[in-house]
Design a protein around this motif. Structure first.
Motif, PDB file in Angstrom:
ATOM      1  N   LEU A  60       0.819  -1.045  -0.067  1.00 24.46           N
ATOM      2  CA  LEU A  60      -0.160   0.050  -0.100  1.00 24.46           C
ATOM      3  C   LEU A  60       0.910   1.204  -0.040  1.00 24.46           C
ATOM      4  CD1 LEU A  60      -2.464  -1.073   2.643  1.00 24.46           C
ATOM      5  CD2 LEU A  60      -3.085  -0.577   0.403  1.00 24.46           C
ATOM      6  N   SER A  61       0.367   2.289  -0.876  1.00 27.22           N
ATOM      7  CA  SER A  61       1.186   3.440  -0.804  1.00 27.22           C
ATOM      8  C   SER A  61       0.244   4.555   0.130  1.00 27.22           C
ATOM      9  CB  SER A  61       1.330   3.897  -1.968  1.00 27.22           C
ATOM     10  OG  SER A  61       0.062   4.268  -2.786  1.00 27.22           O
ATOM     11  N   LYS A  62      -0.948   3.981   0.520  1.00 30.08           N
ATOM     12  CA  LYS A  62      -1.878   5.006   1.150  1.00 30.08           C
ATOM     13  C   LYS A  62      -2.735   4.055   2.033  1.00 30.08           C
ATOM     14  CE  LYS A  62      -3.251   9.261   0.116  1.00 30.08           C
ATOM     15  NZ  LYS A  62      -3.943  10.463  -0.347  1.00 30.08           N
ATOM     16  N   GLY A  63      -3.253   4.327   3.261  1.00 27.24           N
ATOM     17  CA  GLY A  63      -4.111   3.422   3.964  1.00 27.24           C
ATOM     18  C   GLY A  63      -5.492   4.255   3.807  1.00 27.24           C
ATOM     19  N   THR A  64      -6.462   3.489   4.072  1.00 25.15           N
ATOM     20  CA  THR A  64      -7.856   4.178   4.304  1.00 25.15           C
ATOM     21  C   THR A  64      -8.631   3.362   5.759  1.00 25.15           C
ATOM     22  OG1 THR A  64      -8.449   4.117   1.897  1.00 25.15           O
ATOM     23  CG2 THR A  64     -10.180   4.471   3.500  1.00 25.15           C
ATOM     24  N   LEU A  65      -9.052   4.345   6.356  1.00 24.63           N
ATOM     25  CA  LEU A  65      -9.750   4.119   7.789  1.00 24.63           C
ATOM     26  C   LEU A  65     -11.005   4.498   7.827  1.00 24.63           C
ATOM     27  CD1 LEU A  65      -9.720   3.072  10.511  1.00 24.63           C
ATOM     28  CD2 LEU A  65      -8.755   5.187  11.374  1.00 24.63           C
ATOM     29  N   ASP A  66     -11.989   3.534   7.962  1.00 26.96           N
ATOM     30  CA  ASP A  66     -13.395   3.862   7.897  1.00 26.96           C
ATOM     31  C   ASP A  66     -14.038   3.684   9.458  1.00 26.96           C
ATOM     32  OD1 ASP A  66     -16.106   4.186   7.992  1.00 26.96           O
ATOM     33  OD2 ASP A  66     -16.327   2.989   5.955  1.00 26.96           O
ATOM     34  N   THR A  67     -14.139   4.874   9.863  1.00 27.07           N
ATOM     35  CA  THR A  67     -14.484   4.998  11.522  1.00 27.07           C
ATOM     36  C   THR A  67     -15.770   4.456  11.924  1.00 27.07           C
ATOM     37  OG1 THR A  67     -15.292   7.244  11.090  1.00 27.07           O
ATOM     38  CG2 THR A  67     -13.116   6.895  11.870  1.00 27.07           C
ATOM     39  N   ALA A  68     -16.517   3.991  10.856  1.00 25.20           N
ATOM     40  CA  ALA A  68     -17.954   3.240  10.937  1.00 25.20           C
ATOM     41  C   ALA A  68     -17.650   1.943  11.508  1.00 25.20           C
ATOM     42  CB  ALA A  68     -18.875   3.285   9.787  1.00 25.20           C
ATOM     43  N   PHE A  69     -16.444   1.335  11.402  1.00 21.30           N
ATOM     44  CA  PHE A  69     -16.091   0.114  11.845  1.00 21.30           C
ATOM     45  C   PHE A  69     -15.060   0.241  12.760  1.00 21.30           C
ATOM     46  CE2 PHE A  69     -17.654  -0.031   7.394  1.00 21.30           C
ATOM     47  CZ  PHE A  69     -18.976  -1.103   7.383  1.00 21.30           C
ATOM     48  N   ASN A 155     -14.458  16.611  12.947  1.00 23.50           N
ATOM     49  CA  ASN A 155     -15.818  16.002  12.520  1.00 23.50           C
ATOM     50  C   ASN A 155     -15.474  15.399  11.231  1.00 23.50           C
ATOM     51  OD1 ASN A 155     -18.357  15.177  11.794  1.00 23.50           O
ATOM     52  ND2 ASN A 155     -19.051  17.153  11.913  1.00 23.50           N
ATOM     53  N   LEU A 156     -15.821  14.185  10.723  1.00 23.32           N
ATOM     54  CA  LEU A 156     -15.631  13.420   9.589  1.00 23.32           C
ATOM     55  C   LEU A 156     -16.893  13.566   8.656  1.00 23.32           C
ATOM     56  CD1 LEU A 156     -13.385  10.511  10.788  1.00 23.32           C
ATOM     57  CD2 LEU A 156     -12.645  12.418   9.326  1.00 23.32           C
ATOM     58  N   SER A 157     -17.988  13.957   9.233  1.00 25.11           N
ATOM     59  CA  SER A 157     -19.336  13.696   8.463  1.00 25.11           C
ATOM     60  C   SER A 157     -19.072  14.261   7.107  1.00 25.11           C
ATOM     61  CB  SER A 157     -20.321  14.547   9.260  1.00 25.11           C
ATOM     62  OG  SER A 157     -20.069  15.779   9.535  1.00 25.11           O
ATOM     63  N   GLY A 158     -19.439  13.356   6.079  1.00 23.48           N
ATOM     64  CA  GLY A 158     -19.776  13.821   4.836  1.00 23.48           C
ATOM     65  C   GLY A 158     -18.245  14.101   4.103  1.00 23.48           C
ATOM     66  N   GLY A 159     -16.989  13.714   4.667  1.00 20.25           N
ATOM     67  CA  GLY A 159     -15.626  14.057   4.102  1.00 20.25           C
ATOM     68  C   GLY A 159     -14.646  13.337   4.333  1.00 20.25           C
ATOM     69  N   VAL A 160     -13.434  13.313   3.854  1.00 21.63           N
ATOM     70  CA  VAL A 160     -12.323  12.481   4.139  1.00 21.63           C
ATOM     71  C   VAL A 160     -10.954  13.173   4.625  1.00 21.63           C
ATOM     72  CG1 VAL A 160     -10.613  10.907   2.985  1.00 21.63           C
ATOM     73  CG2 VAL A 160     -13.062  10.927   2.338  1.00 21.63           C
ATOM     74  N   LYS A 161     -10.517  13.021   5.934  1.00 26.29           N
ATOM     75  CA  LYS A 161      -9.511  13.867   6.003  1.00 26.29           C
ATOM     76  C   LYS A 161      -7.943  12.798   6.111  1.00 26.29           C
ATOM     77  CE  LYS A 161     -11.738  17.171   9.326  1.00 26.29           C
ATOM     78  NZ  LYS A 161     -11.746  17.651  10.675  1.00 26.29           N
ATOM     79  N   THR A 162      -6.871  13.314   5.589  1.00 28.91           N
ATOM     80  CA  THR A 162      -5.653  12.532   5.312  1.00 28.91           C
ATOM     81  C   THR A 162      -4.922  12.909   6.711  1.00 28.91           C
ATOM     82  OG1 THR A 162      -5.484  12.915   2.864  1.00 28.91           O
ATOM     83  CG2 THR A 162      -3.821  12.181   4.226  1.00 28.91           C
ATOM     84  N   LEU A 163      -4.608  11.724   7.377  1.00 27.13           N
ATOM     85  CA  LEU A 163      -3.780  11.862   8.694  1.00 27.13           C
ATOM     86  C   LEU A 163      -2.518  11.225   8.273  1.00 27.13           C
ATOM     87  CD1 LEU A 163      -6.026  11.258  11.742  1.00 27.13           C
ATOM     88  CD2 LEU A 163      -5.489  13.291  10.391  1.00 27.13           C
ATOM     89  N   VAL A 164      -1.395  11.667   8.687  1.00 26.60           N
ATOM     90  CA  VAL A 164      -0.068  11.008   8.408  1.00 26.60           C
ATOM     91  C   VAL A 164       0.621  10.430   9.793  1.00 26.60           C
ATOM     92  CG1 VAL A 164       2.277  11.116   7.510  1.00 26.60           C
ATOM     93  CG2 VAL A 164       0.154  12.684   6.684  1.00 26.60           C
ATOM     94  N   GLY A 165       0.912   9.178   9.526  1.00 24.41           N
ATOM     95  CA  GLY A 165       1.828   8.434  10.420  1.00 24.41           C
ATOM     96  C   GLY A 165       3.352   8.396  10.235  1.00 24.41           C
ATOM     97  N   TYR A 166       4.032   8.497  11.206  1.00 22.85           N
ATOM     98  CA  TYR A 166       5.570   8.415  11.041  1.00 22.85           C
ATOM     99  C   TYR A 166       6.092   7.520  12.184  1.00 22.85           C
ATOM    100  CZ  TYR A 166       5.062  13.053   8.534  1.00 22.85           C
ATOM    101  OH  TYR A 166       4.567  13.808   7.708  1.00 22.85           O
ATOM    102  N   LEU A 167       6.605   6.568  11.688  1.00 22.22           N
ATOM    103  CA  LEU A 167       7.145   5.688  12.815  1.00 22.22           C
ATOM    104  C   LEU A 167       8.343   4.875  12.539  1.00 22.22           C
ATOM    105  CD1 LEU A 167       5.005   2.258  12.714  1.00 22.22           C
ATOM    106  CD2 LEU A 167       4.990   3.923  10.883  1.00 22.22           C
TER     107      LEU A 167
END
Length: 266
Positions: A60-69, A155-167
């Motif tokens: 994966l070059s980018k992940g997706t997290l669905d907070t509904a799950f 708030n995430l309602s109706g949209g997508v926010k990109t967060l970045v993890g550095y580890l």
């Protein structure tokens, strides 16, 4: 990590008028590094997802997290060890270049670089030493985006926010040296409900609310979806038939429009 830092600082010694860091504290991005995040290939029902140390597998070059799950994003990383093997059976010399992973130091930011959280994700694994010019590889899991970071993003309602993890992973070689990997950057798109999929076979067009999942509810779905995500709510779609107990996957279908045979969905 304070304990580790103290140990490293204790190894400082004055050598010919300069400070020299002892060999017990190693930070070498080329020796121990993160190669990528392994793609979680969906599996058939009843089959467990497996992750291998094969460096040619999909990633994966980018992940997706669905907070509904899910409330946080966990990933399986392919890490590599380029430390040269030290064992020599002719001299009864044991291997000391294998790395025992103990965890990952993580910091999460938003897309603008504002820090949202920092933490240590504990994990385990062994990365064997390189053989010739070929690194040793291992698959190991760590949390990339924490629940706290997701909450701080707002708030995430109706949209997508990109967060970045550095580890960066840390651990010890079998020779007792503390070692850290490079810092690996991984972006994750965070949304609510974006991974729910309504395939054509799930939807009953006789209801006023489309999409719906009424064919799956009624047992007449013709969907060919027979795979399940390795982690529901991460990276791969979730068919609505696989989560009918939630309103996102089984929305109110509205009024039945195909004559007296149906009923209202209220």
């Amino acid at each position: 990590m304070n304990r580790v830092l103290g140990r490293c600082l204790a190894g400082l010694a004055v050598v010919t008028g300069a400070l020299s860091l002892s060999a017990g504290c190693v930070h070498d991005d080329s020796s121990f590094f993160v190669q990528n995040v392994i793609f979680p290939t969906p599996q058939g029902a009843g089959t467990e997802c497996t992750f291998t140390a094969n460096p040619s597998q999909s990633f994966l070059s980018k992940g997706t997290l669905d907070t509904a799950f899910r409330s946080e994003y966990d990933a399986v990383f392919l890490v590599a060890n380029q430390l040269v093997t030290e064992s020599n059976p002719n001299q009864a010399q044991t291997e000391t270049s294998n790395i025992n992973i103990q965890g990952a130091i993580v910091r999460d930011t938003d897309a603008a670089g504002n820090q949202l959280d920092s933490f240590t994700s504990l994990t385990s694994g062994t990365v064997y030493a390189a053989v010739g010019g070929t690194p040793g590889y291992a698959a190991t899991t760590a949390t990339v985006i924490s629940q706290k970071a997701v909450q701080a993003a707002g708030n995430l309602s109706g949209g997508v926010k990109t967060l970045v993890g550095y580890l960066k992973f840390f651990g010890h070689t079998l020779g007792g040296d503390y070692i850290e990997s490079n810092e690996f950057e991984f972006p994750v798109d965070v949304c609510n409900g974006c991974l729910v999929q309504f395939s054509a076979g799930d939807i009953d067009p006789c209801y006023s609310t489309v999409p719906n999942c009424m064919n799956a509810v009624n047992g007449t779905a013709t969907s060919t979806t027979n795979t399940l995500p390795c982690v529901p709510g991460q990276d791969t779609p979730v068919d609505c038939a696989q989560c009918l107990t939630t309103s996102l996957c089984n929305p109110n279908p509205g009024k039945y429009l195909c004559g007296d045979a149906g009923t209202s969905g209220g």
